[in-house]
Structure formats: structure tokens, C-alpha cells
Write a protein that holds these residues in place. Structure first.
Motif, PDB file in Angstrom:
ATOM      1  N   ALA A  51       0.737  -1.259   0.119  1.00 46.19           N
ATOM      2  CA  ALA A  51       0.076   0.225  -0.132  1.00 46.19           C
ATOM      3  C   ALA A  51       0.731   1.235   0.037  1.00 46.19           C
ATOM      4  O   ALA A  51       0.368   2.332  -0.097  1.00 46.19           O
ATOM      5  CB  ALA A  51      -0.878   0.077   1.100  1.00 46.19           C
ATOM      6  N   THR A  52       2.320   1.265  -0.008  1.00 44.73           N
ATOM      7  CA  THR A  52       3.056   2.271   0.321  1.00 44.73           C
ATOM      8  C   THR A  52       3.744   2.639  -1.119  1.00 44.73           C
ATOM      9  O   THR A  52       4.224   3.832  -1.318  1.00 44.73           O
ATOM     10  CB  THR A  52       4.066   2.062   1.294  1.00 44.73           C
ATOM     11  OG1 THR A  52       5.193   1.209   0.572  1.00 44.73           O
ATOM     12  CG2 THR A  52       3.549   1.560   2.644  1.00 44.73           C
ATOM     13  N   THR A  53       3.408   1.850  -2.101  1.00 43.22           N
ATOM     14  CA  THR A  53       3.869   2.298  -3.674  1.00 43.22           C
ATOM     15  C   THR A  53       2.954   2.232  -4.677  1.00 43.22           C
ATOM     16  O   THR A  53       1.942   1.667  -4.571  1.00 43.22           O
ATOM     17  CB  THR A  53       5.281   1.334  -3.772  1.00 43.22           C
ATOM     18  OG1 THR A  53       5.542   1.566  -4.964  1.00 43.22           O
ATOM     19  CG2 THR A  53       4.468  -0.427  -3.995  1.00 43.22           C
ATOM     20  N   ASP A  54       3.208   2.845  -5.766  1.00 45.02           N
ATOM     21  CA  ASP A  54       2.448   3.099  -6.797  1.00 45.02           C
ATOM     22  C   ASP A  54       3.160   2.419  -8.092  1.00 45.02           C
ATOM     23  O   ASP A  54       2.688   2.465  -9.278  1.00 45.02           O
ATOM     24  CB  ASP A  54       1.887   4.303  -7.173  1.00 45.02           C
ATOM     25  CG  ASP A  54       2.961   5.211  -7.674  1.00 45.02           C
ATOM     26  OD1 ASP A  54       4.420   4.895  -7.501  1.00 45.02           O
ATOM     27  OD2 ASP A  54       2.942   6.472  -7.902  1.00 45.02           O
ATOM     28  N   GLU A  55       4.326   1.589  -7.754  1.00 51.74           N
ATOM     29  CA  GLU A  55       4.741   0.817  -8.778  1.00 51.74           C
ATOM     30  C   GLU A  55       5.411  -0.460  -8.288  1.00 51.74           C
ATOM     31  O   GLU A  55       5.568  -0.511  -7.151  1.00 51.74           O
ATOM     32  CB  GLU A  55       5.991   1.532  -9.369  1.00 51.74           C
ATOM     33  CG  GLU A  55       7.092   2.304  -8.473  1.00 51.74           C
ATOM     34  CD  GLU A  55       8.148   2.813  -9.083  1.00 51.74           C
ATOM     35  OE1 GLU A  55       7.919   3.419 -10.349  1.00 51.74           O
ATOM     36  OE2 GLU A  55       9.049   3.218  -8.510  1.00 51.74           O
ATOM     37  N   ARG A  56       5.709  -1.298  -9.125  1.00 53.73           N
ATOM     38  CA  ARG A  56       6.203  -2.639  -8.695  1.00 53.73           C
ATOM     39  C   ARG A  56       7.719  -2.324  -8.209  1.00 53.73           C
ATOM     40  O   ARG A  56       8.502  -1.759  -8.671  1.00 53.73           O
ATOM     41  CB  ARG A  56       6.449  -3.718 -10.010  1.00 53.73           C
ATOM     42  CG  ARG A  56       4.951  -3.987 -10.374  1.00 53.73           C
ATOM     43  CD  ARG A  56       5.063  -5.299 -11.178  1.00 53.73           C
ATOM     44  NE  ARG A  56       3.694  -5.511 -11.758  1.00 53.73           N
ATOM     45  CZ  ARG A  56       3.390  -6.925 -12.107  1.00 53.73           C
ATOM     46  NH1 ARG A  56       4.286  -7.727 -12.137  1.00 53.73           N
ATOM     47  NH2 ARG A  56       2.104  -7.032 -12.498  1.00 53.73           N
ATOM     48  N   ARG A  57       8.117  -3.055  -7.216  1.00 55.58           N
ATOM     49  CA  ARG A  57       9.134  -2.846  -6.469  1.00 55.58           C
ATOM     50  C   ARG A  57      10.025  -4.407  -6.472  1.00 55.58           C
ATOM     51  O   ARG A  57       9.345  -5.334  -5.672  1.00 55.58           O
ATOM     52  CB  ARG A  57       9.260  -2.228  -5.041  1.00 55.58           C
ATOM     53  CG  ARG A  57       8.618  -0.905  -5.112  1.00 55.58           C
ATOM     54  CD  ARG A  57       8.624  -0.373  -3.480  1.00 55.58           C
ATOM     55  NE  ARG A  57       8.439   1.060  -3.362  1.00 55.58           N
ATOM     56  CZ  ARG A  57       8.507   2.012  -2.467  1.00 55.58           C
ATOM     57  NH1 ARG A  57       8.632   1.098  -1.336  1.00 55.58           N
ATOM     58  NH2 ARG A  57       8.006   2.910  -2.513  1.00 55.58           N
ATOM     59  N   PRO A  58      11.045  -4.714  -7.116  1.00 59.64           N
ATOM     60  CA  PRO A  58      11.711  -5.854  -6.894  1.00 59.64           C
ATOM     61  C   PRO A  58      12.192  -6.249  -5.310  1.00 59.64           C
ATOM     62  O   PRO A  58      12.638  -5.344  -4.844  1.00 59.64           O
ATOM     63  CB  PRO A  58      13.081  -5.765  -7.822  1.00 59.64           C
ATOM     64  CG  PRO A  58      12.632  -4.711  -8.599  1.00 59.64           C
ATOM     65  CD  PRO A  58      11.927  -3.786  -7.911  1.00 59.64           C
ATOM     66  N   ILE A  59      12.008  -7.346  -5.014  1.00 60.29           N
ATOM     67  CA  ILE A  59      12.569  -8.001  -3.660  1.00 60.29           C
ATOM     68  C   ILE A  59      14.012  -8.369  -3.839  1.00 60.29           C
ATOM     69  O   ILE A  59      14.127  -9.617  -4.505  1.00 60.29           O
ATOM     70  CB  ILE A  59      11.583  -9.009  -3.148  1.00 60.29           C
ATOM     71  CG1 ILE A  59      10.090  -8.178  -3.075  1.00 60.29           C
ATOM     72  CG2 ILE A  59      12.081  -9.531  -1.837  1.00 60.29           C
ATOM     73  CD1 ILE A  59       9.095  -9.372  -2.638  1.00 60.29           C
ATOM     74  N   GLU A  60      15.102  -7.761  -3.556  1.00 62.01           N
ATOM     75  CA  GLU A  60      16.264  -7.948  -3.968  1.00 62.01           C
ATOM     76  C   GLU A  60      16.759  -9.504  -3.407  1.00 62.01           C
ATOM     77  O   GLU A  60      17.415 -10.019  -3.982  1.00 62.01           O
ATOM     78  CB  GLU A  60      17.221  -6.965  -3.293  1.00 62.01           C
ATOM     79  CG  GLU A  60      17.083  -5.507  -3.879  1.00 62.01           C
ATOM     80  CD  GLU A  60      17.179  -5.507  -5.428  1.00 62.01           C
ATOM     81  OE1 GLU A  60      18.072  -6.207  -5.887  1.00 62.01           O
ATOM     82  OE2 GLU A  60      16.645  -4.632  -5.963  1.00 62.01           O
ATOM     83  N   SER A  61      16.355  -9.914  -2.278  1.00 55.49           N
ATOM     84  CA  SER A  61      16.655 -11.057  -1.681  1.00 55.49           C
ATOM     85  C   SER A  61      15.926 -12.176  -2.389  1.00 55.49           C
ATOM     86  O   SER A  61      16.156 -13.390  -1.938  1.00 55.49           O
ATOM     87  CB  SER A  61      16.794 -11.093  -0.234  1.00 55.49           C
ATOM     88  OG  SER A  61      15.367 -10.653   0.201  1.00 55.49           O
ATOM     89  N   MET A  62      14.940 -12.065  -2.877  1.00 54.64           N
ATOM     90  CA  MET A  62      14.353 -13.150  -3.827  1.00 54.64           C
ATOM     91  C   MET A  62      13.896 -12.853  -5.123  1.00 54.64           C
ATOM     92  O   MET A  62      12.854 -12.244  -5.815  1.00 54.64           O
ATOM     93  CB  MET A  62      12.921 -13.087  -2.915  1.00 54.64           C
ATOM     94  CG  MET A  62      12.842 -13.438  -1.552  1.00 54.64           C
ATOM     95  SD  MET A  62      11.109 -13.185  -0.781  1.00 54.64           S
ATOM     96  CE  MET A  62      10.131 -14.196  -1.768  1.00 54.64           C
ATOM     97  N   PRO A  63      15.082 -13.382  -5.855  1.00 53.65           N
ATOM     98  CA  PRO A  63      14.953 -12.852  -7.367  1.00 53.65           C
ATOM     99  C   PRO A  63      13.641 -13.227  -8.032  1.00 53.65           C
ATOM    100  O   PRO A  63      13.056 -14.366  -7.935  1.00 53.65           O
ATOM    101  CB  PRO A  63      16.143 -13.543  -7.932  1.00 53.65           C
ATOM    102  CG  PRO A  63      17.127 -13.861  -6.732  1.00 53.65           C
ATOM    103  CD  PRO A  63      16.381 -14.016  -5.573  1.00 53.65           C
ATOM    104  N   GLY A  64      13.314 -12.402  -8.870  1.00 57.30           N
ATOM    105  CA  GLY A  64      11.781 -12.821  -9.730  1.00 57.30           C
ATOM    106  C   GLY A  64      10.880 -12.454  -9.277  1.00 57.30           C
ATOM    107  O   GLY A  64       9.457 -12.406  -9.427  1.00 57.30           O
TER     108      GLY A  64
END
Length: 326
Positions: free
Chosen positions: A37-50
Motif C-alpha cells: 500500500a506504500t507504492t504505486d509501482e512494482r518494487r523488486p525484492i532483492e533477496s528473492m530474485p523474480g
């Protein structure tokens, strides 16, 4: 030398698949979805590729991507827009999970499961109300019985939004009974409970805490999550959840606890689930990036071993990739 018995006879192409003892299919898998709920765009999860955190207005698109691979079920985790010491955004009508679930159930045919816990919603990162939220001492523990009422409120808010199954993960004593009572009182008698019946205090959760922003601000969770040394205790935990009305029994993590999965499968006729957690996912990716193993083959073998141990359902971050292979 007596070679009357030759097991290799059944390993040849053509017969090998016919005598295979375990079958893994896309319908066995549950894919996690992180809605932020804090973002308006997709954010990659660095420690979980993909994997990514997705904004609420992309939750439907994300679930449709998953469904295209053949995976039928998702579990929704939420990152709220605000936190407090009670985690009140967890049961808010306009909460992140509630909004996402309404959209997903209205616009897709996915089977929607929701995580019922407080750790992502409390400012201290623990799974319930604390004895003293001001003190930062390692002996702090969650107030179990007061937390049960909140878990009931969360579960019913999810059911009202359209969740088809709820999955309490906080390891509170009596959580299944409290949630079953709350759901039934609000008319949700047909909503099943998949209990995290044997959830261990594991070193394999690190990447998930990055993904869901749910790491404890201080202390740890050893007073409510299980000791990794204990298997008999797991059977007591499961027995209590069965008595309280759990419909599905989950073990978390999966790979280090296949003995527990197997023991539960032997003892109970309930569906058994296993959570192939973020650390299990991340370590295979890390090894593959080094060229030390084949990621696709290792992921498939890992999930096959979980199924072989007795799991009917597998919650895994490999769901989409493995479903494509299947």
C-alpha cells in the motif's frame, strides 16, 4: 552373483514414468503475492530474485500472471500504509489485503488465501500485543489471549472482503479455535482455516522479512514459534489445531522439516501443506548464480521431495517457474 532382482529394469524410458511414485502438478502449488500500500509501482525484492511487491491497483494483474502458468491458488500478504503497536490496519475495511482481495476475487478465478497475522502491521514487528511495547528487552513476549481477539477480527475482515481460505501464522495458543468462532459468528462457516500448525523459529525466513517488511524491531520470536529441535512438540501443536477445527495443517519451513511433514501425514487424514520458504528459495538462486547447480532441476527436485514426504499442498516462491515446466 545372483542378479535375479534388477531394479534398473524399471528405470528405462517408457516404464520409468509409469512406476513413478509421486506426481507433482501445478494444482498442488500456492503462489505468494505481496501487495504494498506504500507504492504505486512494482518494487523488486532483492533477496528473492523474480519476485516483487506490487501496488494494490496491480494485484489483479499479478494474480493473472500467476494463473497463466496453471497455478490456481494464491496467498496474499500485505504491506500496510501505516503501523501501530496493535496492528490496527490489519483488520481495517480499507486495509491493503482487504482492498486487494476484493479486486482479485471480483476479477479473477484464482482461489484466494490470506495470511492472518499481525507482524507486518505492528510497529514492533511481533505477531501480537506485547507486554510492554516501550521496553526493548529480549524477554518480551506476546500477550497470547488478548491477541486471539485481534486474529478473529482480521480473519473475518478478510472473509468479508472475499477470501476463500484464511491462514493464521502467528503460532498463538488457541488461534484456530478463536478464528473458527469469529468466522462462524459472522456467518462464514464455509471459510476453511489452513493453520500454520507447526511453524518453527527458523533461520530461513530472512528474505520474507525483506519482502513483507515484517522483521521484529527488537528481540526475536522464540517464545511463540517452535524450537527447531522439537518434532514431538509439533505433533502436540497439530493435535490442538485439529481439535479446534483446522481444515488444513501446514508445516513451515518445508525442507528442514520433512520428517515433521511425514509424521503429520501418517497420523492425520487432513490435507497437509508445507511452506517452501524464502530462504530455501533464495539459497537455490544464489547457488545457481554461482553456477553450482541447475536452478530449474533443483527447484523441481526440492518440491518433489516435499510432495513425497506427504504434503498435499506446497506454498512456494517457485510456483510459477515449476508450473511452467510441468
Amino acid at each position: 552373483m545372483d542378479l535375479t532382482h534388477r531394479p534398473r529394469r524399471l528405470r528405462r524410458d517408457g516404464i520409468r514414468s509409469l512406476v513413478s511414485e509421486v506426481d507433482l502438478s501445478a494444482s498442488d502449488l500456492i503462489a505468494p503475492v505481496f501487495v504494498d500500500a506504500t507504492t504505486d509501482e512494482r518494487r523488486p525484492i532483492e533477496s528473492m530474485p523474480g519476485h516483487e511487491r506490487v501496488p494494490v491497483d496491480e494485484a489483479v494483474t499479478r494474480v493473472e500472471e500467476i494463473r497463466e502458468t496453471g497455478v490456481e491458488a494464491v496467498v496474499v500478504f500485505g504491506i500496510p500504509d501505516a503501523k501501530d503497536d496493535q496492528g490496527t490496519r490489519a483488520w481495517a475495511d480499507d486495509g491493503v489485503v482487504q482492498r486487494a482481495v476484493r479486486a482479485i476475487t471480483a476479477e479473477t478465478d484464482a482461489y484466494v488465501i490470506t495470511d492472518v497475522c499481525l507482524c507486518e502491521y505492528t510497529d514492533h514487528g511481533h505477531c501480537g500485543l506485547l507486554e510492554d511495547t516501550a521496553a526493548e528487552e529480549p524477554e518480551l513476549t506476546v500477550r497470547n489471549d488478548e491477541t486471539l481477539d485481534l486474529l478473529g477480527k482480521i480473519a473475518t475482515s478478510h472473509a468479508e472482503a472475499g477470501a476463500e481460505m484464511v491462514a493464521p501464522s502467528g503460532m498463538m495458543d488457541g488461534m484456530v479455535g478463536a478464528i473458527r468462532e469469529a468466522l462462524d459468528a459472522d456467518g462464514f462457516t464455509d471459510v476453511p482455516i489452513m493453520s500454520y500448525a507447526a511453524k518453527y523459529e527458523s533461520a530461513f525466513y530472512g528474505p520474507f522479512r525483506d519482502a513483507a517488511d515484517g522483521a521484529p524491531a527488537f528481540g526475536d520470536r522464540r517464545h511463540y514459534q517452535m524450537d527447531p529441535a522439537n518434532a514431538r512438540e509439533a505433533m502436540r501443536e497439530v493435535a490442538l489445531d485439529v481439535e479446534q477445527g483446522a481444515d488444513v495443517l501446514m508445516v513451515k519451513p518445508a525442507l528442514p522439516y520433512l520428517d515433521v511433514v511425514s509424521a503429520i501425514r501418517e497420523e492425520y487424514d487432513h490435507p497437509v501443506a508445507a511452506y517452501n520458504v524464502s530462504g530455501e528459495y533464495a539459497m537455490l538462486h544464489a547457488a545457481a548464480e554461482k553456477g553450482w547447480l541447475d536452478l530449474e532441476a533443483a527447484a523441481y527436485e526440492s518440491l518433489l521431495s516435499i510432495k513425497r514426504a506427504g504434503a498435499d499442498l506446497i506454498l512456494t516462491y517457485f510456483a510459477e517457474d515449476v508450473a511452467d515446466r510441468l
